[in-house]
Design a protein around this motif. Structure first.
Motif, PDB file in Angstrom:
ATOM      1  N   ASP A 106       0.810  -1.265   0.035  1.00 58.09           N
ATOM      2  CA  ASP A 106       0.069   0.042   0.078  1.00 58.09           C
ATOM      3  C   ASP A 106       0.844   1.317   0.063  1.00 58.09           C
ATOM      4  O   ASP A 106       0.174   2.175  -0.307  1.00 58.09           O
ATOM      5  N   PHE A 107       2.075   1.054   0.151  1.00 57.68           N
ATOM      6  CA  PHE A 107       3.068   2.336   0.306  1.00 57.68           C
ATOM      7  C   PHE A 107       4.265   2.274  -0.923  1.00 57.68           C
ATOM      8  O   PHE A 107       4.843   1.197  -0.765  1.00 57.68           O
ATOM      9  N   SER A 108       3.717   2.982  -1.827  1.00 54.65           N
ATOM     10  CA  SER A 108       4.656   2.759  -3.138  1.00 54.65           C
ATOM     11  C   SER A 108       6.098   3.072  -3.024  1.00 54.65           C
ATOM     12  O   SER A 108       6.742   2.609  -4.017  1.00 54.65           O
ATOM     13  N   ASP A 109       6.458   3.896  -2.067  1.00 53.66           N
ATOM     14  CA  ASP A 109       8.077   4.132  -2.307  1.00 53.66           C
ATOM     15  C   ASP A 109       8.742   2.905  -2.028  1.00 53.66           C
ATOM     16  O   ASP A 109      10.058   2.760  -2.384  1.00 53.66           O
ATOM     17  N   GLY A 110       8.299   1.865  -1.446  1.00 53.68           N
ATOM     18  CA  GLY A 110       9.304   0.824  -0.906  1.00 53.68           C
ATOM     19  C   GLY A 110      10.218   0.833   0.080  1.00 53.68           C
ATOM     20  O   GLY A 110      10.958   0.090   0.446  1.00 53.68           O
ATOM     21  N   ASP A 113       9.545  -2.174   5.286  1.00 57.69           N
ATOM     22  CA  ASP A 113       9.114  -3.389   5.084  1.00 57.69           C
ATOM     23  C   ASP A 113       7.939  -3.836   6.156  1.00 57.69           C
ATOM     24  O   ASP A 113       7.338  -3.023   6.811  1.00 57.69           O
ATOM     25  N   GLU A 114       7.764  -5.271   6.184  1.00 61.30           N
ATOM     26  CA  GLU A 114       6.611  -5.665   6.980  1.00 61.30           C
ATOM     27  C   GLU A 114       6.789  -5.393   8.502  1.00 61.30           C
ATOM     28  O   GLU A 114       6.007  -5.071   9.000  1.00 61.30           O
ATOM     29  N   HIS A 115       7.952  -5.485   9.031  1.00 63.09           N
ATOM     30  CA  HIS A 115       8.337  -5.165  10.354  1.00 63.09           C
ATOM     31  C   HIS A 115       8.167  -3.586  10.645  1.00 63.09           C
ATOM     32  O   HIS A 115       7.373  -3.327  11.655  1.00 63.09           O
ATOM     33  N   GLY A 116       8.667  -2.885   9.905  1.00 62.62           N
ATOM     34  CA  GLY A 116       8.402  -1.467   9.840  1.00 62.62           C
ATOM     35  C   GLY A 116       7.076  -0.836   9.955  1.00 62.62           C
ATOM     36  O   GLY A 116       6.553  -0.111  10.625  1.00 62.62           O
ATOM     37  N   LEU A 117       6.354  -1.717   9.083  1.00 59.91           N
ATOM     38  CA  LEU A 117       4.520  -1.371   8.915  1.00 59.91           C
ATOM     39  C   LEU A 117       4.180  -1.593  10.264  1.00 59.91           C
ATOM     40  O   LEU A 117       3.156  -1.038  10.842  1.00 59.91           O
TER      41      LEU A 117
END
Length: 128
Positions: A106-110, A113-117
């Motif tokens: 959902d966040f385009s700039d990449g 990562d999953e843990h940060g989200l």
């Protein structure tokens, strides 16, 4: 680990081409090309079935190419019926959800990562 391991090519390739409704603000024009004409005649097919998907004019469109000598039309139609049913189940599930869920995509700039989200969403929940 894994040395000498031979991993076979998957039998089905799926390529999502994106949403092409507003491609480059009209700088490009999509033209219809039959799938059988879009492949180099010298280029072999790497997968037995290739499915290309895109959103155009607000509709999700799939194009399927396959080896007609390997698969009959009825078998491919059945595969597409199962795919459609599965997609409708996913859409129905998402429509029934009461709370919005985010994924990394959902966040385009990449830059996340999953843990940060998970950390960010956890902080937001703690504030509420």
């Amino acid at each position: 680990k894994g040395e000498g391991l031979v991993v076979p090519e998957p039998p089905i390739a799926f390529n999502y081409l994106g949403q092409l409704d507003d491609t480059a603000a009209g700088e490009f024009e999509l033209i219809p090309v039959p799938a059988r004409d879009s492949r180099d005649k010298c280029q072999g097919r790497s997968q037995a079935i290739e499915i290309d998907g895109l959103v155009r004019d607000g509709r999700f469109v799939l194009t399927v190419t396959y080896n007609e000598g390997q698969f009959g039309e009825l078998r491919i139609e059945r595969l597409l019926e199962l795919l459609r049913s599965s997609l409708e189940s996913v859409i129905d599930h998402c429509r029934r959800k009461e709370e919005r869920e985010f994924t990394v995509s959902d966040f385009s700039d990449g830059a996340i990562d999953e843990h940060g989200l998970e950390a960010i969403l956890g902080e937001l929940e703690d504030e509420c």
